[in-house]
Write a protein that holds these residues in place. Structure first.
Motif, PDB file in Angstrom:
ATOM      1  N   ILE A 168      -9.048  -5.776  -4.634  1.00 52.27           N
ATOM      2  CA  ILE A 168      -9.647  -6.987  -5.198  1.00 52.27           C
ATOM      3  C   ILE A 168      -8.921  -7.369  -6.491  1.00 52.27           C
ATOM      4  CG2 ILE A 168     -11.763  -7.995  -6.150  1.00 52.27           C
ATOM      5  CD1 ILE A 168     -11.813  -7.508  -3.129  1.00 52.27           C
ATOM      6  N   ASP A 169      -8.674  -6.353  -7.323  1.00 57.09           N
ATOM      7  CA  ASP A 169      -7.951  -6.582  -8.578  1.00 57.09           C
ATOM      8  C   ASP A 169      -6.593  -7.230  -8.348  1.00 57.09           C
ATOM      9  OD1 ASP A 169      -9.603  -5.899 -10.560  1.00 57.09           O
ATOM     10  OD2 ASP A 169      -8.783  -3.905 -10.936  1.00 57.09           O
ATOM     11  N   ASN A 170      -5.949  -6.870  -7.222  1.00 58.31           N
ATOM     12  CA  ASN A 170      -4.607  -7.354  -6.942  1.00 58.31           C
ATOM     13  C   ASN A 170      -4.593  -8.615  -6.078  1.00 58.31           C
ATOM     14  OD1 ASN A 170      -2.441  -5.422  -8.107  1.00 58.31           O
ATOM     15  ND2 ASN A 170      -3.979  -4.052  -7.267  1.00 58.31           N
ATOM     16  N   GLY A 171      -5.752  -9.244  -5.915  1.00 54.66           N
ATOM     17  CA  GLY A 171      -5.767 -10.542  -5.267  1.00 54.66           C
ATOM     18  C   GLY A 171      -6.128 -10.557  -3.800  1.00 54.66           C
ATOM     19  N   PHE A 172      -6.594  -9.427  -3.257  1.00 55.24           N
ATOM     20  CA  PHE A 172      -7.065  -9.400  -1.877  1.00 55.24           C
ATOM     21  C   PHE A 172      -8.524  -9.864  -1.841  1.00 55.24           C
ATOM     22  CE2 PHE A 172      -4.425  -6.593   1.093  1.00 55.24           C
ATOM     23  CZ  PHE A 172      -3.254  -6.877   0.437  1.00 55.24           C
ATOM     24  N   SER A 173      -8.931 -10.434  -0.695  1.00 56.45           N
ATOM     25  CA  SER A 173     -10.355 -10.674  -0.486  1.00 56.45           C
ATOM     26  C   SER A 173     -10.980  -9.387   0.063  1.00 56.45           C
ATOM     27  CB  SER A 173     -10.563 -11.822   0.512  1.00 56.45           C
ATOM     28  OG  SER A 173     -10.180 -11.403   1.808  1.00 56.45           O
ATOM     29  N   VAL A 174     -12.320  -9.334   0.072  1.00 54.58           N
ATOM     30  CA  VAL A 174     -13.016  -8.157   0.616  1.00 54.58           C
ATOM     31  C   VAL A 174     -12.640  -7.963   2.087  1.00 54.58           C
ATOM     32  CG1 VAL A 174     -15.276  -7.155   1.147  1.00 54.58           C
ATOM     33  CG2 VAL A 174     -14.936  -8.374  -1.015  1.00 54.58           C
ATOM     34  N   ALA A 175     -12.573  -9.064   2.837  1.00 54.74           N
ATOM     35  CA  ALA A 175     -12.234  -8.994   4.263  1.00 54.74           C
ATOM     36  C   ALA A 175     -10.810  -8.452   4.449  1.00 54.74           C
ATOM     37  CB  ALA A 175     -12.371 -10.364   4.904  1.00 54.74           C
ATOM     38  N   GLU A 176      -9.886  -8.934   3.601  1.00 53.23           N
ATOM     39  CA  GLU A 176      -8.500  -8.478   3.718  1.00 53.23           C
ATOM     40  C   GLU A 176      -8.358  -6.995   3.386  1.00 53.23           C
ATOM     41  OE1 GLU A 176      -6.337 -12.760   2.685  1.00 53.23           O
ATOM     42  OE2 GLU A 176      -6.863 -11.361   1.088  1.00 53.23           O
ATOM     43  N   ALA A 177      -9.076  -6.561   2.346  1.00 53.62           N
ATOM     44  CA  ALA A 177      -9.034  -5.144   1.972  1.00 53.62           C
ATOM     45  C   ALA A 177      -9.561  -4.277   3.111  1.00 53.62           C
ATOM     46  CB  ALA A 177      -9.857  -4.916   0.706  1.00 53.62           C
ATOM     47  N   THR A 178     -10.656  -4.721   3.715  1.00 52.02           N
ATOM     48  CA  THR A 178     -11.251  -3.966   4.822  1.00 52.02           C
ATOM     49  C   THR A 178     -10.321  -3.958   6.033  1.00 52.02           C
ATOM     50  OG1 THR A 178     -13.389  -4.779   4.028  1.00 52.02           O
ATOM     51  CG2 THR A 178     -13.361  -3.674   6.169  1.00 52.02           C
ATOM     52  N   LEU A 179      -9.735  -5.127   6.317  1.00 54.08           N
ATOM     53  CA  LEU A 179      -8.805  -5.224   7.456  1.00 54.08           C
ATOM     54  C   LEU A 179      -7.603  -4.295   7.249  1.00 54.08           C
ATOM     55  CD1 LEU A 179      -8.137  -6.813  10.115  1.00 54.08           C
ATOM     56  CD2 LEU A 179      -6.676  -8.267   8.688  1.00 54.08           C
ATOM     57  N   MET A 180      -7.108  -4.210   6.020  1.00 53.37           N
ATOM     58  CA  MET A 180      -5.960  -3.355   5.740  1.00 53.37           C
ATOM     59  C   MET A 180      -6.307  -1.889   6.012  1.00 53.37           C
ATOM     60  SD  MET A 180      -3.651  -3.139   2.291  1.00 53.37           S
ATOM     61  CE  MET A 180      -1.886  -2.888   2.392  1.00 53.37           C
ATOM     62  N   SER A 181      -7.506  -1.460   5.588  1.00 49.17           N
ATOM     63  CA  SER A 181      -7.928  -0.086   5.848  1.00 49.17           C
ATOM     64  C   SER A 181      -8.104   0.168   7.342  1.00 49.17           C
ATOM     65  CB  SER A 181      -9.239   0.212   5.120  1.00 49.17           C
ATOM     66  OG  SER A 181      -8.979   0.581   3.784  1.00 49.17           O
ATOM     67  N   ALA A 182      -8.597  -0.847   8.058  1.00 51.84           N
ATOM     68  CA  ALA A 182      -8.877  -0.677   9.478  1.00 51.84           C
ATOM     69  C   ALA A 182      -7.611  -0.656  10.320  1.00 51.84           C
ATOM     70  CB  ALA A 182      -9.810  -1.785   9.957  1.00 51.84           C
ATOM     71  N   THR A 183      -6.574  -1.374   9.881  1.00 50.20           N
ATOM     72  CA  THR A 183      -5.378  -1.483  10.725  1.00 50.20           C
ATOM     73  C   THR A 183      -4.248  -0.552  10.286  1.00 50.20           C
ATOM     74  OG1 THR A 183      -4.604  -3.337   9.385  1.00 50.20           O
ATOM     75  CG2 THR A 183      -5.819  -3.870  11.394  1.00 50.20           C
ATOM     76  N   ILE A 184      -4.062  -0.357   8.990  1.00 47.32           N
ATOM     77  CA  ILE A 184      -2.994   0.534   8.526  1.00 47.32           C
ATOM     78  C   ILE A 184      -3.505   1.957   8.459  1.00 47.32           C
ATOM     79  CG2 ILE A 184      -1.484   1.130   6.601  1.00 47.32           C
ATOM     80  CD1 ILE A 184      -1.127  -1.790   6.025  1.00 47.32           C
ATOM     81  N   TYR A 185      -4.702   2.173   7.889  1.00 48.94           N
ATOM     82  CA  TYR A 185      -5.351   3.478   7.868  1.00 48.94           C
ATOM     83  C   TYR A 185      -4.413   4.546   7.304  1.00 48.94           C
ATOM     84  CZ  TYR A 185      -7.956   7.530   9.659  1.00 48.94           C
ATOM     85  OH  TYR A 185      -8.637   8.717   9.779  1.00 48.94           O
ATOM     86  N   GLY A 186      -3.906   4.294   6.099  1.00 49.10           N
ATOM     87  CA  GLY A 186      -3.056   5.266   5.430  1.00 49.10           C
ATOM     88  C   GLY A 186      -3.169   5.063   3.928  1.00 49.10           C
ATOM     89  N   GLY A 187      -3.973   5.896   3.270  1.00 52.07           N
ATOM     90  CA  GLY A 187      -4.362   5.672   1.885  1.00 52.07           C
ATOM     91  C   GLY A 187      -3.217   5.429   0.934  1.00 52.07           C
ATOM     92  N   ALA A 188      -2.250   6.354   0.883  1.00 55.49           N
ATOM     93  CA  ALA A 188      -1.167   6.241  -0.083  1.00 55.49           C
ATOM     94  C   ALA A 188      -0.394   4.948   0.131  1.00 55.49           C
ATOM     95  CB  ALA A 188      -0.238   7.451   0.014  1.00 55.49           C
ATOM     96  N   SER A 189      -0.112   4.620   1.405  1.00 58.09           N
ATOM     97  CA  SER A 189       0.675   3.417   1.694  1.00 58.09           C
ATOM     98  C   SER A 189      -0.105   2.154   1.354  1.00 58.09           C
ATOM     99  CB  SER A 189       1.102   3.385   3.157  1.00 58.09           C
ATOM    100  OG  SER A 189      -0.004   3.177   4.002  1.00 58.09           O
ATOM    101  N   GLN A 190      -1.417   2.198   1.556  1.00 58.21           N
ATOM    102  CA  GLN A 190      -2.236   1.027   1.206  1.00 58.21           C
ATOM    103  C   GLN A 190      -2.240   0.806  -0.308  1.00 58.21           C
ATOM    104  OE1 GLN A 190      -5.440   2.199   4.603  1.00 58.21           O
ATOM    105  NE2 GLN A 190      -6.229   0.903   2.996  1.00 58.21           N
ATOM    106  N   LEU A 191      -2.327   1.912  -1.057  1.00 59.36           N
ATOM    107  CA  LEU A 191      -2.339   1.785  -2.516  1.00 59.36           C
ATOM    108  C   LEU A 191      -0.998   1.260  -3.022  1.00 59.36           C
ATOM    109  CD1 LEU A 191      -4.380   4.993  -3.315  1.00 59.36           C
ATOM    110  CD2 LEU A 191      -5.004   2.672  -3.983  1.00 59.36           C
ATOM    111  N   VAL A 192       0.090   1.780  -2.431  1.00 59.38           N
ATOM    112  CA  VAL A 192       1.414   1.276  -2.800  1.00 59.38           C
ATOM    113  C   VAL A 192       1.531  -0.197  -2.427  1.00 59.38           C
ATOM    114  CG1 VAL A 192       3.865   1.409  -2.215  1.00 59.38           C
ATOM    115  CG2 VAL A 192       2.591   3.499  -2.688  1.00 59.38           C
ATOM    116  N   GLY A 193       1.051  -0.538  -1.236  1.00 58.46           N
ATOM    117  CA  GLY A 193       1.130  -1.912  -0.734  1.00 58.46           C
ATOM    118  C   GLY A 193       0.437  -2.917  -1.641  1.00 58.46           C
ATOM    119  N   ILE A 194      -0.820  -2.619  -2.019  1.00 53.40           N
ATOM    120  CA  ILE A 194      -1.542  -3.592  -2.851  1.00 53.40           C
ATOM    121  C   ILE A 194      -0.959  -3.669  -4.256  1.00 53.40           C
ATOM    122  CG2 ILE A 194      -3.756  -3.653  -1.650  1.00 53.40           C
ATOM    123  CD1 ILE A 194      -4.688  -1.644  -3.893  1.00 53.40           C
TER     124      ILE A 194
END
Lengths: 249, 98
Positions: free
Chosen positions: A41-67
């Motif tokens: 959210i801090d980096n400009g994602f919506s709640v839906a986008e953040a949730t979708l990213m977790s649901a489709t990528i499902y890789g914590g470190a890469s998601q944190l790097v990505g955002i």
């Protein structure tokens, strides 16, 4: 001793054994899921986008790097490439775990590989090394709770994360390294564990300072793997079940 | 489609390729060379180390103490015990040192 035939009963038993293994992972990954949601959210994602990213990528470190890169307005292709680079280690997991699950039907394998995250790989590898069959029921028993909680907690983090008054004081930013260190330690009975860890540590630190993140992950990993492969092969160093027995947490 | 959505979908496809790719490539070989086997055995420790080492590089006393305690506890206890011990040391030391 379990019977060789796979009845519904043993399948349920396997499933619940997997669920039990998921509990520490669910607990340990909860702060990261919430942290990810809040940072997204801090980096400009919506709640839906953040949730979708977790649901489709499902890789914590890469998601944190990505955002983080997304928030710095890095070119989109570079964000994707960074996610790929952080997750590149899964190529190696996939190669190693392939021989344990290649008796599954094609579709189950295709599903299984989607859930092949670090702890999932570690537990599958451990089960295989103990001479046990890695069953689909056991695998999904472990994977589903981790996945469901990961996605749900990401959404919660996105919704409420900014209510955390002082993330630094509760150590949010450094829990991930502590957790990964524990996983590193759990493999310490493997052949040449210490020199491999040293090789990877040194290479990743040098790469971190020179090439920069996220390439230090792939470069450091490659250094350790190449080191292990380059060492003379000794027949007495095959990994036995005894070597990993005390790893069980 | 927004840029964000595009990044998420491309990132997901790239990630899935890494998770299935190793198997698709390695399964083409009938027998695994002992060196490849040794390399694969080294994968988890090698990879996970890279997620810790750079963090330790920029760590302060609280973080280093947490890592040290985590290593010591992991010699005896399980993963969860280690994680909680490390987190407790981190939080306590940050509280008192800042």
């Amino acid at each position: 001793m379990s019977s060789v035939t796979m009845s519904d009963n043993t399948r349920m038993g396997e499933f619940w054994r997997g669920v039990r293994l998921s509990i520490p992972v669910v607990v340990a990954s909860a702060p990261f899921a919430i942290l990810f949601g809040a940072l997204a959210i801090d980096n400009g994602f919506s709640v839906a986008e953040a949730t979708l990213m977790s649901a489709t990528i499902y890789g914590g470190a890469s998601q944190l790097v990505g955002i983080e890169l997304f928030g710095q307005h890095v070119a989109p292709w570079l964000v994707v490439l960074s996610i790929f680079a952080v997750n590149f280690r899964h190529v190696l997991y996939s190669a190693a775990v392939g021989k344990r699950i290649d008796h599954w039907p094609f579709l189950k394998q295709a599903i299984g590989y989607f859930f092949l995250v670090d702890p999932q790989y570690a537990e599958a590898e451990r089960k295989g090394e103990n001479g046990e069959e890695v069953t689909f029921a056991w695998y999904m028993g472990m994977a589903l709770p981790i996945y469901v909680f990961w996605v749900a907690e990401s959404a919660l983090g996105a919704l409420f994360g900014r209510l955390i008054p002082n993330p630094h004081a509760i150590g949010l930013d450094f829990l991930l390294p502590i957790y990964f260190l524990g996983l590193v330690m759990s493999f310490r009975k493997r052949p040449r564990w210490l020199p491999i860890v040293v090789a990877s540590a040194v290479a990743s630190m040098i790469a971190y300072k020179t090439v920069g993140s996220p390439w230090h992950v792939s470069i450091g990993a490659l250094a350790g793997v190449l080191f292990a492969a380059a060492m003379p092969v000794r027949p007495d160093e095959t990994v036995s079940a005894d070597d990993t027995a005390e790893v069980v947490s | 489609m927004s840029t964000t959505l595009w990044i998420i979908i491309a990132g997901a496809v790239a990630t899935y390729l890494t998770r299935i790719g190793g198997h698709l490539v390695i399964s083409r070989f009938e027998r695994i060379h002992p060196r490849v086997e040794a390399g694969l055995n080294a994968v988890p420790a090698a990879v996970l180390t890279t997620l810790v080492a750079p963090a330790a590089l920029s760590a302060g006393p609280a973080e280093l103490a947490a890592l040290a305690v985590a290593v010591l506890v992991s010699l005896r206890g399980g993963l969860m015990t280690m994680f909680l011990a490390g987190a407790a040391v981190l939080i306590a030391m940050r509280h008192f040192i800042g």
